[in-house]
Design an enzyme around this catalytic site. Structure first.
Site, PDB file in Angstrom:
ATOM      1  N   LYS A   1       0.811  -1.195   0.000  1.00  0.00           N
ATOM      2  CA  LYS A   1       0.000   0.000   0.000  1.00  0.00           C
ATOM      3  C   LYS A   1       0.857   1.263   0.000  1.00  0.00           C
ATOM      4  O   LYS A   1       0.423   2.316  -0.463  1.00  0.00           O
ATOM      5  CB  LYS A   1      -0.891   0.049   1.270  1.00  0.00           C
ATOM      6  CG  LYS A   1      -1.791  -1.133   1.445  1.00  0.00           C
ATOM      7  CD  LYS A   1      -2.681  -0.885   2.682  1.00  0.00           C
ATOM      8  CE  LYS A   1      -3.581  -2.067   2.936  1.00  0.00           C
ATOM      9  NZ  LYS A   1      -3.004  -3.017   3.909  1.00  0.00           N
TER      10      LYS A   1
ATOM     11  N   GLU B   1       8.189   2.841  -5.532  1.00  0.00           N
ATOM     12  CA  GLU B   1       8.137   2.443  -4.122  1.00  0.00           C
ATOM     13  C   GLU B   1       8.164   3.680  -3.239  1.00  0.00           C
ATOM     14  O   GLU B   1       8.633   4.739  -3.645  1.00  0.00           O
ATOM     15  CB  GLU B   1       9.362   1.568  -3.787  1.00  0.00           C
ATOM     16  CG  GLU B   1       9.071   0.086  -3.725  1.00  0.00           C
ATOM     17  CD  GLU B   1       8.211  -0.328  -2.540  1.00  0.00           C
ATOM     18  OE1 GLU B   1       7.497   0.519  -1.957  1.00  0.00           O
ATOM     19  OE2 GLU B   1       8.242  -1.518  -2.204  1.00  0.00           O
ATOM     20  N   ASP B   2       7.678   3.507  -2.026  1.00  0.00           N
ATOM     21  CA  ASP B   2       7.799   4.589  -1.053  1.00  0.00           C
ATOM     22  C   ASP B   2       9.148   4.541  -0.346  1.00  0.00           C
ATOM     23  O   ASP B   2       9.786   5.559  -0.144  1.00  0.00           O
ATOM     24  CB  ASP B   2       6.647   4.549  -0.040  1.00  0.00           C
ATOM     25  CG  ASP B   2       6.442   3.164   0.552  1.00  0.00           C
ATOM     26  OD1 ASP B   2       6.898   2.165  -0.051  1.00  0.00           O
ATOM     27  OD2 ASP B   2       5.836   3.053   1.625  1.00  0.00           O
TER      28      ASP B   2
ATOM     29  N   ASP C   1      14.329  -0.303   2.341  1.00  0.00           N
ATOM     30  CA  ASP C   1      14.957  -0.482   3.652  1.00  0.00           C
ATOM     31  C   ASP C   1      16.017  -1.573   3.480  1.00  0.00           C
ATOM     32  O   ASP C   1      17.136  -1.310   3.046  1.00  0.00           O
ATOM     33  CB  ASP C   1      13.846  -0.846   4.641  1.00  0.00           C
ATOM     34  CG  ASP C   1      14.306  -0.830   6.084  1.00  0.00           C
ATOM     35  OD1 ASP C   1      15.487  -1.082   6.340  1.00  0.00           O
ATOM     36  OD2 ASP C   1      13.477  -0.576   6.966  1.00  0.00           O
TER      37      ASP C   1
ATOM     38  N   PHE D   1      12.720   5.139  12.182  1.00  0.00           N
ATOM     39  CA  PHE D   1      11.457   4.592  11.683  1.00  0.00           C
ATOM     40  C   PHE D   1      10.581   5.762  11.249  1.00  0.00           C
ATOM     41  O   PHE D   1      10.181   6.593  12.061  1.00  0.00           O
ATOM     42  CB  PHE D   1      10.751   3.760  12.760  1.00  0.00           C
ATOM     43  CG  PHE D   1       9.582   3.012  12.191  1.00  0.00           C
ATOM     44  CD1 PHE D   1       9.774   1.820  11.494  1.00  0.00           C
ATOM     45  CD2 PHE D   1       8.285   3.501  12.317  1.00  0.00           C
ATOM     46  CE1 PHE D   1       8.700   1.145  10.932  1.00  0.00           C
ATOM     47  CE2 PHE D   1       7.204   2.833  11.757  1.00  0.00           C
ATOM     48  CZ  PHE D   1       7.425   1.652  11.067  1.00  0.00           C
ATOM     49  N   VAL D   2      10.312   5.822   9.943  1.00  0.00           N
ATOM     50  CA  VAL D   2       9.563   6.959   9.402  1.00  0.00           C
ATOM     51  C   VAL D   2       8.131   6.566   9.055  1.00  0.00           C
ATOM     52  O   VAL D   2       7.850   5.420   8.696  1.00  0.00           O
ATOM     53  CB  VAL D   2      10.258   7.553   8.158  1.00  0.00           C
ATOM     54  CG1 VAL D   2      11.497   8.341   8.552  1.00  0.00           C
ATOM     55  CG2 VAL D   2      10.623   6.474   7.142  1.00  0.00           C
TER      56      VAL D   2
ATOM     57  N   ASP E   1       3.253   3.600   6.966  1.00  0.00           N
ATOM     58  CA  ASP E   1       2.432   3.400   8.154  1.00  0.00           C
ATOM     59  C   ASP E   1       3.220   2.909   9.361  1.00  0.00           C
ATOM     60  O   ASP E   1       4.334   2.402   9.237  1.00  0.00           O
ATOM     61  CB  ASP E   1       1.345   2.368   7.869  1.00  0.00           C
ATOM     62  CG  ASP E   1       1.914   0.942   7.798  1.00  0.00           C
ATOM     63  OD1 ASP E   1       2.885   0.720   7.048  1.00  0.00           O
ATOM     64  OD2 ASP E   1       1.405   0.055   8.513  1.00  0.00           O
TER      65      ASP E   1
HETATM   66  C1  PRP Z   1       7.281  -1.430   3.040  1.00  0.00           C
HETATM   67  C2  PRP Z   1       7.611  -0.541   1.858  1.00  0.00           C
HETATM   68  C3  PRP Z   1       8.385  -1.437   0.959  1.00  0.00           C
HETATM   69  C4  PRP Z   1       9.116  -2.353   1.927  1.00  0.00           C
HETATM   70  C5  PRP Z   1      10.538  -1.900   2.041  1.00  0.00           C
HETATM   71  O1  PRP Z   1       6.147  -2.161   2.737  1.00  0.00           O
HETATM   72  O2  PRP Z   1       6.449  -0.038   1.226  1.00  0.00           O
HETATM   73  O3  PRP Z   1       7.544  -2.189   0.103  1.00  0.00           O
HETATM   74  O4  PRP Z   1       8.440  -2.251   3.163  1.00  0.00           O
HETATM   75  O5  PRP Z   1      11.265  -2.694   2.929  1.00  0.00           O
HETATM   76  P1  PRP Z   1      12.482  -3.623   2.500  1.00  0.00           P
HETATM   77  O6  PRP Z   1      13.362  -2.829   1.602  1.00  0.00           O
HETATM   78  O7  PRP Z   1      13.118  -3.936   3.832  1.00  0.00           O
HETATM   79  O8  PRP Z   1      11.939  -4.851   1.855  1.00  0.00           O
HETATM   80  P2  PRP Z   1       5.259  -2.976   3.804  1.00  0.00           P
HETATM   81  O9  PRP Z   1       5.603  -4.414   3.747  1.00  0.00           O
HETATM   82  O10 PRP Z   1       5.370  -2.292   5.138  1.00  0.00           O
HETATM   83  O11 PRP Z   1       3.800  -2.874   3.229  1.00  0.00           O
HETATM   84  P3  PRP Z   1       2.887  -1.571   2.942  1.00  0.00           P
HETATM   85  O12 PRP Z   1       3.501  -0.863   1.759  1.00  0.00           O
HETATM   86  O13 PRP Z   1       1.563  -2.148   2.621  1.00  0.00           O
HETATM   87  O14 PRP Z   1       2.913  -0.715   4.176  1.00  0.00           O
END
Ligand code: PRP
Length: 175
Positions: free
Chosen positions: A40, A96-97, A100, A149-150, A156
């Site tokens: 999301k 992507e947002d 990490d 943690f942002v 979220d």
């Molecule tokens: C978050 C974010 C990326 C991922 C990055 O998604 O949107 O997709 O984590 O982390 P990484 O580089 O360690 O893999 P999340 O799984 O929290 O789902 P969401 O987008 O629905 O919040």
């Protein structure tokens, strides 16, 4: 849940997204571009970045989950929603947002590459500097950030705070 401080303001995000949109428009001029938002979290950057792109573009979305309700990555990626569209021969830009550990995108890239797109490129609003566990070639990065943690602007904590119009640092003592 409290926000300790603003890391990136609404104005800073808008300025950077305008630049990224201009760069993407120039790079893909004359090409058949499909942007893929990773739900999301990417919904907000997708909406704003798409409006900053001035060439014709098609949209699709994937939904993946890697975190559950935790603030640390589990390394486990689940595809909750796949693309609706065939991408063979298309120029695909994944939006992507945040990157990490890089595990989510690394997994996504591997699963999309076998569908033989003409090109497969990544744009992310945020990238945590130097902590990726896998090598990842990222063409467009909005901001390099630290390990905090942002939340906000799509990101979220436990399903909440995505609607903040800026990127904030969560006060973890208020959780
Ligand atoms: C978050 C974010 C990326 C991922 C990055 O998604 O949107 O997709 O984590 O982390 P990484 O580089 O360690 O893999 P999340 O799984 O929290 O789902 P969401 O987008 O629905 O919040």
């Amino acid at each position: 849940m409290r926000i300790e401080r603003t890391l990136i303001s609404e104005e800073e995000i808008a300025t950077r997204i305008a630049d990224m949109g201009a760069q993407i428009s120039a790079d893909y001029e004359g090409k058949d571009l499909m942007i893929v938002g990773v739900l999301k979290g990417a919904f907000m950057v997708m909406a704003d970045l798409a409006r900053a792109i001035t060439i014709p573009v098609e949209f699709d979305f994937m939904a993946v989950s890697s975190y559950g309700a935790a603030t640390q990555t589990s390394g486990v990626v689940r595809i909750l929603k796949d693309l609706d569209t065939e991408i063979e021969g298309r120029h695909v830009l994944i939006i992507e947002d945040i990157i990490d550990s890089g595990l989510t995108l690394s997994y996504l890239i591997r699963s999309l590459r076998v569908r033989r797109p003409a090109s497969l490129t990544i744009a992310t609003l945020l990238r945590k500097t130097g902590i990726q566990r896998v090598p990842l070639d990222v063409a467009y990065v909005g901001f390099e950030i630290g390990e905090e943690f942002v939340v906000g602007y799509g990101l979220d904590y436990a399903g909440k705070l995505r609607n903040l119009p800026y990127i904030g640092i969560l006060d973890e003592s208020s959780i």
